[in-house]
Enzyme design. Structure first.
Site, PDB file in Angstrom:
ATOM      1  N   LYS A 197     -19.573  29.280 -28.496  1.00 44.51           N
ATOM      2  CA  LYS A 197     -19.856  28.602 -27.234  1.00 44.51           C
ATOM      3  C   LYS A 197     -19.028  29.137 -26.074  1.00 44.51           C
ATOM      4  O   LYS A 197     -17.838  29.425 -26.189  1.00 44.51           O
ATOM      5  CB  LYS A 197     -19.615  27.096 -27.358  1.00 44.51           C
ATOM      6  CG  LYS A 197     -20.583  26.358 -28.251  1.00 44.51           C
ATOM      7  CD  LYS A 197     -22.012  26.465 -27.777  1.00 44.51           C
ATOM      8  CE  LYS A 197     -22.253  25.752 -26.469  1.00 44.51           C
ATOM      9  NZ  LYS A 197     -22.048  24.302 -26.542  1.00 44.51           N
TER      10      LYS A 197
ATOM     11  N   SER B 270     -15.679  25.775 -27.321  1.00 41.81           N
ATOM     12  CA  SER B 270     -15.880  24.584 -28.142  1.00 41.81           C
ATOM     13  C   SER B 270     -14.805  24.516 -29.209  1.00 41.81           C
ATOM     14  O   SER B 270     -14.375  25.549 -29.741  1.00 41.81           O
ATOM     15  CB  SER B 270     -17.263  24.624 -28.788  1.00 41.81           C
ATOM     16  OG  SER B 270     -17.369  23.689 -29.835  1.00 41.81           O
TER      17      SER B 270
ATOM     18  N   ASN C 121      -1.700  -2.431  13.337  1.00 42.53           N
ATOM     19  CA  ASN C 121      -3.141  -2.193  13.390  1.00 42.53           C
ATOM     20  C   ASN C 121      -3.483  -0.911  14.140  1.00 42.53           C
ATOM     21  O   ASN C 121      -4.277  -0.093  13.671  1.00 42.53           O
ATOM     22  CB  ASN C 121      -3.853  -3.384  14.039  1.00 42.53           C
ATOM     23  CG  ASN C 121      -3.769  -4.636  13.199  1.00 42.53           C
ATOM     24  OD1 ASN C 121      -3.291  -4.608  12.061  1.00 42.53           O
ATOM     25  ND2 ASN C 121      -4.221  -5.756  13.746  1.00 42.53           N
TER      26      ASN C 121
ATOM     27  N   SER D  98       0.824  -1.216   0.000  1.00 42.90           N
ATOM     28  CA  SER D  98       0.000   0.000   0.000  1.00 42.90           C
ATOM     29  C   SER D  98       0.856   1.263   0.000  1.00 42.90           C
ATOM     30  O   SER D  98       0.313   2.368   0.092  1.00 42.90           O
ATOM     31  CB  SER D  98      -0.914   0.007   1.227  1.00 42.90           C
ATOM     32  OG  SER D  98      -0.150  -0.020   2.422  1.00 42.90           O
TER      33      SER D  98
ATOM     34  N   THR E 195     -40.685  25.816  -7.808  1.00 37.84           N
ATOM     35  CA  THR E 195     -40.920  24.430  -7.403  1.00 37.84           C
ATOM     36  C   THR E 195     -41.180  23.668  -8.695  1.00 37.84           C
ATOM     37  O   THR E 195     -41.762  24.207  -9.641  1.00 37.84           O
ATOM     38  CB  THR E 195     -42.130  24.281  -6.460  1.00 37.84           C
ATOM     39  OG1 THR E 195     -43.315  24.680  -7.138  1.00 37.84           O
ATOM     40  CG2 THR E 195     -41.961  25.113  -5.191  1.00 37.84           C
ATOM     41  N   HIS E 196     -40.707  22.428  -8.759  1.00 36.61           N
ATOM     42  CA  HIS E 196     -40.828  21.618  -9.986  1.00 36.61           C
ATOM     43  C   HIS E 196     -40.187  22.330 -11.181  1.00 36.61           C
ATOM     44  O   HIS E 196     -40.567  22.087 -12.330  1.00 36.61           O
ATOM     45  CB  HIS E 196     -42.295  21.308 -10.298  1.00 36.61           C
ATOM     46  CG  HIS E 196     -43.042  20.703  -9.149  1.00 36.61           C
ATOM     47  ND1 HIS E 196     -42.952  19.365  -8.819  1.00 36.61           N
ATOM     48  CD2 HIS E 196     -43.870  21.253  -8.236  1.00 36.61           C
ATOM     49  CE1 HIS E 196     -43.715  19.116  -7.772  1.00 36.61           C
ATOM     50  NE2 HIS E 196     -44.269  20.252  -7.375  1.00 36.61           N
TER      51      HIS E 196
ATOM     52  N   ASN F  14     -18.909  27.479 -22.336  1.00 37.45           N
ATOM     53  CA  ASN F  14     -19.444  26.344 -21.581  1.00 37.45           C
ATOM     54  C   ASN F  14     -19.112  26.434 -20.094  1.00 37.45           C
ATOM     55  O   ASN F  14     -17.982  26.769 -19.723  1.00 37.45           O
ATOM     56  CB  ASN F  14     -18.882  25.039 -22.133  1.00 37.45           C
ATOM     57  CG  ASN F  14     -19.267  24.826 -23.591  1.00 37.45           C
ATOM     58  OD1 ASN F  14     -20.361  25.174 -24.011  1.00 37.45           O
ATOM     59  ND2 ASN F  14     -18.346  24.260 -24.369  1.00 37.45           N
TER      60      ASN F  14
ATOM     61  N   TYR G 220      -9.219  -6.923  13.051  1.00 44.46           N
ATOM     62  CA  TYR G 220      -8.662  -6.384  11.814  1.00 44.46           C
ATOM     63  C   TYR G 220      -8.692  -7.442  10.717  1.00 44.46           C
ATOM     64  O   TYR G 220      -8.476  -8.629  10.942  1.00 44.46           O
ATOM     65  CB  TYR G 220      -7.216  -5.901  12.019  1.00 44.46           C
ATOM     66  CG  TYR G 220      -6.626  -5.306  10.769  1.00 44.46           C
ATOM     67  CD1 TYR G 220      -6.913  -3.988  10.415  1.00 44.46           C
ATOM     68  CD2 TYR G 220      -5.826  -6.061   9.921  1.00 44.46           C
ATOM     69  CE1 TYR G 220      -6.397  -3.434   9.246  1.00 44.46           C
ATOM     70  CE2 TYR G 220      -5.295  -5.518   8.754  1.00 44.46           C
ATOM     71  CZ  TYR G 220      -5.594  -4.202   8.416  1.00 44.46           C
ATOM     72  OH  TYR G 220      -5.090  -3.668   7.260  1.00 44.46           O
TER      73      TYR G 220
ATOM     74  N   GLU H 281     -19.960  21.945 -14.379  1.00 48.06           N
ATOM     75  CA  GLU H 281     -20.325  20.601 -14.832  1.00 48.06           C
ATOM     76  C   GLU H 281     -19.385  19.549 -14.250  1.00 48.06           C
ATOM     77  O   GLU H 281     -19.821  18.447 -13.886  1.00 48.06           O
ATOM     78  CB  GLU H 281     -20.322  20.549 -16.356  1.00 48.06           C
ATOM     79  CG  GLU H 281     -21.459  21.345 -16.982  1.00 48.06           C
ATOM     80  CD  GLU H 281     -21.407  21.401 -18.493  1.00 48.06           C
ATOM     81  OE1 GLU H 281     -22.374  21.872 -19.100  1.00 48.06           O
ATOM     82  OE2 GLU H 281     -20.379  20.973 -19.080  1.00 48.06           O
TER      83      GLU H 281
END
Length: 462
Positions: free
Chosen positions: A282, A276, A109, A22, A154-155, A284, A316, A289
């Site tokens: 564009k 773009s 541990n 690890s 709302t909605h 963006n 463990y 996002e």
């Protein structure tokens, strides 16, 4: 030769070393591992397991290893599996037999549990500081927009008029809870597992109060089995982080919508937008996002660790090595998202005219008309039906409620009087909602003052 190789008759295969190791990811715990080892050596000195000379050699040797790691002059070896064994091997090579005594009364541990808790608590302080910056930006923007009218939804449909300040302060409350969740999480993990060893503690009289104080924990764990098999703190941290990301994602979704031509409520600064490769026009909202998209990986990390832990017997199990990458990736992701989101938010340009114009469509003041009738003694359900009919007729004629004449109002109900046209102006609708938690500028100003008081009492440097 492995440090645990005494009972084995042959070496592990290279592919097993690579699979088992690890060090490629837990090497980021080096500072906390060395911190824990120095505290442990102090406890060994106190109960005469090592001499004062050996303690000094261990302490100075670990300090030199820390410096060399931070200077980039040390290469870790997968043969020694993890950060704990690598540091111990480096120490033994430098100071000899004194280094071999360091692991007395300790297991990997409880060693990894100490390191992991110290690391997460340190990172919680960083996340709290970033979230505090976000809260400050929200307060600042809200203070500038106490009278900026916009539709409430709302909605995703026009519902009632609010102010931008009120809308932004809704996110303040979300991120405020995130701050509190991070702090609650930290409080529950603030227990020192050192002394638990592999699972059954130790026969040596190590002073757990001493190591607890040296490492800055509030107290030590009360059960040695739980001390090393507990990963609730990591799961709780991942849960708190997932909720932070959910809030960021919701906010980003709105910014993405608001930046479209259909809304045009905001413009995202060029520094947080992209273009773009084919469409020259564009602009963006890629930063927003990406934050929305990265929320999924943080959720995945939470479910990954929950799934790892769900079938593990005490105490463990090697499965628990899978906890690190989930937590490390989440920390990196949330910190990265906040580092972009906060300045992106602070540099937004709000199109107040567009927001105000949007309020004039969708019969956004219909509830206020119903409330007006109810205050005149009309039962609210009757008022609701009356206004519904009024909206239907207005919609069929292509008119808004503000465009109707008093005579047209009276025709549908004699309860309407001359003040109706003034009552349903959007700003008056907002001002009328003057109860604690409401959108009136007076109430939002009070909310901002309370929010500022909350921030002034925060500490993020623990």
């Amino acid at each position: 030769m492995k440090l645990w190789s005494g009972r084995f008759t042959k070496d592990t295969k290279q592919e097993m070393d690579d699979f088992h190791s690890s060090i490629s990811f837990d090497m980021r715990l080096y500072k906390h591992d060395i911190q824990g080892s120095i505290a442990h050596s102090k406890a060994l000195l106190k109960c005469n397991i090592i001499s004062q000379k050996e303690y000094q050699e261990i302490k100075e040797g670990l300090a030199s290893i820390l410096k060399d790691i931070e200077d980039g002059t040390i290469q870790f070896d997968t043969q020694y599996e993890d950060i704990h064994m690598n540091v111990e091997k480096l120490l033994t090579d430098r100071i000899g037999d004194a280094g071999k005594k360091l692991h007395t009364a300790r297991s990997r541990n409880d060693q990894v549990a100490v390191d992991f808790k110290l690391y997460i608590m340190e990172q919680i302080a960083v996340l709290k500081a970033q979230t505090k910056d976000l809260l400050e930006v929200l307060i600042d923007l809200a203070g500038q927009n106490l009278f900026t009218i916009m539709p409430g939804y709302t909605h995703l449909q026009h519902a009632q008029p609010v102010t931008l300040a009120h809308h932004l302060m809704a996110y303040f409350e979300m991120f405020k809870r995130d701050m509190e969740r991070l702090e609650d999480c930290r409080k529950r993990m603030d227990q020192n597992p050192l002394g638990s060893c592999a699972l059954a503690a130790t026969t040596y009289p190590v002073d757990r109060e001493l190591t607890t104080e040296l490492l800055g924990f509030g107290k030590f764990t009360m059960n040695s089995i739980d001390g090393i098999s507990d990963r609730d703190y990591a799961i709780e941290f991942l849960s708190a982080s997932s909720i932070i990301m959910m809030h960021l994602s919701r906010f980003c979704e709105e910014l993405i919508l608001w930046s479209t031509g259909e809304f045009s409520f905001i413009e995202i600064d060029d520094a947080y937008s992209t273009g773009s490769s084919i469409m020259p026009q564009k602009k963006n909202p890629d930063a927003a996002e990406l934050i929305r998209g990265k929320t999924g990986r943080v959720y995945g990390n939470l479910f990954s660790l929950l799934t790892v832990m769900k079938g593990l017997p005490l105490a463990y199990n090697k499965d628990m090595q899978e906890d690190k990458e989930s937590v490390f990736d989440t920390i990196d992701t949330v910190k990265g998202c906040l580092s972009v989101f906060v300045p992106m938010l602070s540099t937004l340009t709000f199109n107040k005219e567009k927001m105000s114009a949007a309020v004039n469509s969708g019969f956004i003041n219909a509830t206020d008309v119903a409330d007006y009738l109810a205050k005149k003694g009309v039962p609210f359900r009757t008022a609701h039906r009356i206004v519904g009919e009024l909206v239907l007729q207005s919609s069929q004629r292509g008119l808004s409620l503000e465009q109707l004449t008093l005579e047209e109002y009276k025709k549908i109900s004699p309860a309407f009087e001359g003040d109706i046209l003034e009552t349903i102006k959007p700003l008056n609708c907002i001002k009328a909602r003057n109860i604690p938690g409401g959108p009136s500028p007076e109430q939002v100003k009070n909310h901002i003052l309370q929010a500022m008081s909350f921030l002034s009492g925060l500490s993020c440097d623990e």
